[in-house]
Design an enzyme around this catalytic site. Structure first.
Site, PDB file in Angstrom:
ATOM      1  N   MET A  10       0.982  -1.127   0.065  1.00 36.74           N
ATOM      2  CA  MET A  10       0.001   0.117  -0.162  1.00 36.74           C
ATOM      3  C   MET A  10       0.881   1.406   0.026  1.00 36.74           C
ATOM      4  O   MET A  10       2.178   1.091   0.417  1.00 36.74           O
ATOM      5  CB  MET A  10      -0.823   0.056   1.021  1.00 36.74           C
ATOM      6  CG  MET A  10      -1.810  -0.975   1.558  1.00 36.74           C
ATOM      7  SD  MET A  10      -3.226  -0.715   0.387  1.00 36.74           S
ATOM      8  CE  MET A  10      -4.399  -2.390   0.870  1.00 36.74           C
ATOM      9  N   VAL A  11       0.444   2.245  -0.696  1.00 34.16           N
ATOM     10  CA  VAL A  11       0.838   3.659  -0.378  1.00 34.16           C
ATOM     11  C   VAL A  11       0.252   4.319   1.004  1.00 34.16           C
ATOM     12  O   VAL A  11      -0.885   4.410   1.010  1.00 34.16           O
ATOM     13  CB  VAL A  11       0.642   4.545  -1.453  1.00 34.16           C
ATOM     14  CG1 VAL A  11       1.361   6.027  -1.263  1.00 34.16           C
ATOM     15  CG2 VAL A  11       1.426   3.626  -2.961  1.00 34.16           C
ATOM     16  N   GLY A  38       1.427  -1.253   3.584  1.00 37.03           N
ATOM     17  CA  GLY A  38       0.715  -2.310   3.570  1.00 37.03           C
ATOM     18  C   GLY A  38       1.150  -3.442   4.170  1.00 37.03           C
ATOM     19  O   GLY A  38       2.329  -3.757   4.546  1.00 37.03           O
ATOM     20  N   GLY A  40       1.674  -6.759   3.980  1.00 32.30           N
ATOM     21  CA  GLY A  40       2.637  -7.555   3.307  1.00 32.30           C
ATOM     22  C   GLY A  40       3.934  -6.825   3.196  1.00 32.30           C
ATOM     23  O   GLY A  40       4.994  -7.591   3.642  1.00 32.30           O
ATOM     24  N   THR A 220      -1.242 -10.655  19.511  1.00 34.60           N
ATOM     25  CA  THR A 220      -0.621  -9.605  19.859  1.00 34.60           C
ATOM     26  C   THR A 220      -1.465  -8.523  20.603  1.00 34.60           C
ATOM     27  O   THR A 220      -2.543  -8.229  20.055  1.00 34.60           O
ATOM     28  CB  THR A 220      -0.089  -8.604  18.758  1.00 34.60           C
ATOM     29  OG1 THR A 220      -0.857  -8.484  17.781  1.00 34.60           O
ATOM     30  CG2 THR A 220       1.183  -9.578  18.006  1.00 34.60           C
ATOM     31  N   GLY A 222      -0.737  -5.017  21.820  1.00 31.38           N
ATOM     32  CA  GLY A 222      -0.361  -3.946  21.875  1.00 31.38           C
ATOM     33  C   GLY A 222       0.367  -3.503  23.512  1.00 31.38           C
ATOM     34  O   GLY A 222       1.395  -4.337  23.808  1.00 31.38           O
ATOM     35  N   GLY A 225       1.411  -6.705  25.746  1.00 33.10           N
ATOM     36  CA  GLY A 225       2.035  -7.609  25.315  1.00 33.10           C
ATOM     37  C   GLY A 225       1.676  -8.635  24.329  1.00 33.10           C
ATOM     38  O   GLY A 225       0.781  -8.225  23.529  1.00 33.10           O
ATOM     39  N   ASP A 252       2.833  -5.534  12.321  1.00 35.20           N
ATOM     40  CA  ASP A 252       3.357  -6.119  11.064  1.00 35.20           C
ATOM     41  C   ASP A 252       5.102  -6.053  11.424  1.00 35.20           C
ATOM     42  O   ASP A 252       5.612  -7.080  10.870  1.00 35.20           O
ATOM     43  CB  ASP A 252       3.367  -5.074   9.862  1.00 35.20           C
ATOM     44  CG  ASP A 252       1.857  -5.070   9.319  1.00 35.20           C
ATOM     45  OD1 ASP A 252       1.375  -6.024   9.541  1.00 35.20           O
ATOM     46  OD2 ASP A 252       1.598  -3.933   8.945  1.00 35.20           O
ATOM     47  N   GLY A 287       5.432   6.644  11.192  1.00 37.71           N
ATOM     48  CA  GLY A 287       5.609   6.124   9.987  1.00 37.71           C
ATOM     49  C   GLY A 287       5.504   4.230  10.287  1.00 37.71           C
ATOM     50  O   GLY A 287       5.412   4.379  11.359  1.00 37.71           O
TER      51      GLY A 287
END
Length: 304
Positions: A10-11, A38, A40, A220, A222, A225, A252, A287
Site C-alpha cells: 500500500m501507499v 501495506g 505484506g 498481539t 499492544g 504484550g 507487522d 511512520g
C-alpha cells in the site's frame, strides 16, 4: 532460510491529527507524510531488516506509485521477481489518521492487490518450495490466501497467517493448515465473535480456535504484550515499556521479526521476545516501515 511474503503493498497517506473531525467539520491537521506500507510489504521489510532473505509476491498498479513501491522493496534487498504490474488498475492506498496519543485509524483501498490470484502462487511454485516459511495476510483475495495455505501444507512449508483486517467469514477448516495464526485482540474478537477486552477473555477466545484445530495462536495485545496459546499451554510475554509516538505497522513489525527469528531458531518464545522488542522500538518513531529499527538496536534493548 528464505521467507516468502504473499500479500499486499500500500501507499501510506498518513495524517497526524489532534482529533477526528465531526460530521461536516473541516479541521487543519498539523502534519502529513507519504510512505510505503501495506501489511505484506511491512512484514517483508521487517523480516529483511532483521537479517532474513525475503521474496515477495504482490501486485502494483500502473500509476505513479508503482515504481516507488518496487524500488522501496529492492532498497531492503527483497526479491521482487514476483512483484508484478497490473494495467488499468490503481496501486493500493491506505489513508491513515494518527492522533496525539499515537493511536491510529486506517482505511484501505486494495487496488491492484485484488489481482494477486491463486495462479500467481502456482507461477512462483519452484521459488516458493525453497522457502522456510510463508507469511500471509487478508489484504488480498481470500481464495489466494487459501490456495497459498494449501500449497504450504502440501509442500511441508510452515505457514503464518496474520488475519488482518479481521474477517468473521474465515473458513476455519482451511485455516487449520496454518502453523501460526497471529491476530491482534480486535481481530481475534471479530473472528471468534467473543469479547477480548481482558487477558482472560483473550485466552478463552484463543482456546476456541485451538479446539477447532489451529496449532498455534499468537495474539498481539499492544501495550499488554503478547500471548502464545497452543494445546495444553498458554504463555504470556509483557510488552517493553516505551513512549509510543505512532503505532502504525507495529503488528507487522512483530510478525516480520518473529518469522525472521523463528526460521533460524525454531524457538517460539525467544522469537516472540525479539519480535516484541522490535515492535516496541518501531512505535517510538513516526511512520511504518521507516520506523523499523536496526537489529543492533533490538539486541541492545533485549540486553538492557
Amino acid at each position: 532460510m528464505k521467507i516468502a511474503v504473499i500479500g499486499s503493498n500500500m501507499v501510506d497517506l498518513i495524517s497526524y491529527i489532534d482529533r477526528m473531525p465531526a460530521d461536516g467539520e473541516t479541521l487543519e491537521a498539523p502534519e502529513f507524510s507519504l510512505g510505503c506500507g501495506g501489511k505484506g510489504a511491512n512484514q517483508a521489510v521487517a523480516a529483511a531488516k532483521y537479517g532474513s532473505n525475503v521474496m515477495m509476491l504482490t501486485k502494483v498498479g500502473n500509476d505513479i506509485f508503482a515504481d516507488n513501491t518496487i524500488n522501496n522493496l529492492k532498497k531492503y534487498n527483497i526479491d521482487t521477481t514476483y512483484a508484478e504490474r497490473v494495467n488499468n488498475v490503481s496501486s493500493g492506498v491506505a489513508p491513515i489518521f494518527v492522533d496525539a496519543s499515537g493511536q491510529n485509524r486506517i482505511l484501505i483501498i486494495k487496488g491492484a492487490n485484488k489481482c494477486l490470484l491463486p495462479a500467481d502462487i502456482d507461477k512462483a511454485a519452484e521459488s516458493l518450495k525453497k522457502c522456510s516459511i510463508l507469511i500471509l495476510q487478508l489484504e488480498i483475495n481470500l481464495e489466494t490466501v487459501y490456495h497459498a495455505i494449501e500449497f504450504g501444507s502440501k509442500n511441508n512449508i510452515p505457514v503464518l497467517l496474520n488475519p488482518a483486517p479481521g474477517n468473521a467469514g474465515l473458513d476455519i477448516k482451511k485455516i487449520c493448515k496454518c502453523d501460526f495464526f497471529v491476530p491482534n485482540e480486535t481481530e481475534l474478537s471479530i473472528i471468534t465473535g467473543m469479547p477480548t477486552n481482558t487477558e482472560e477473555n483473550i485466552k478463552k477466545a484463543a482456546l476456541t480456535l485451538i479446539e477447532k484445530g489451529i496449532k498455534n495462536v499468537i495474539v498481539t495485545m499492544g501495550a499488554r504484550g503478547s500471548m502464545w496459546v497452543t494445546e495444553g499451554k498458554i504463555q504470556c510475554l509483557k510488552a517493553f515499556k516505551v513512549d509510543a509516538v505512532d503505532t502504525s505497522g507495529a503488528g507487522d513489525a512483530f510478525i516480520g521479526c518473529f518469522a525472521s527469528c523463528y526460521v533460524k531458531n525454531h524457538d517460539v518464545l525467544k522469537s516472540m521476545r525479539e519480535a516484541s522488542a522490535f515492535s516496541a522500538l518501531s512505535v517510538m518513531k513516526k511512520g511504518t516501515q521507516i520506523s523499523y529499527p536496526e537489529k543492533e538496536a533490538v539486541q541492545d534493548l533485549l540486553t538492557e
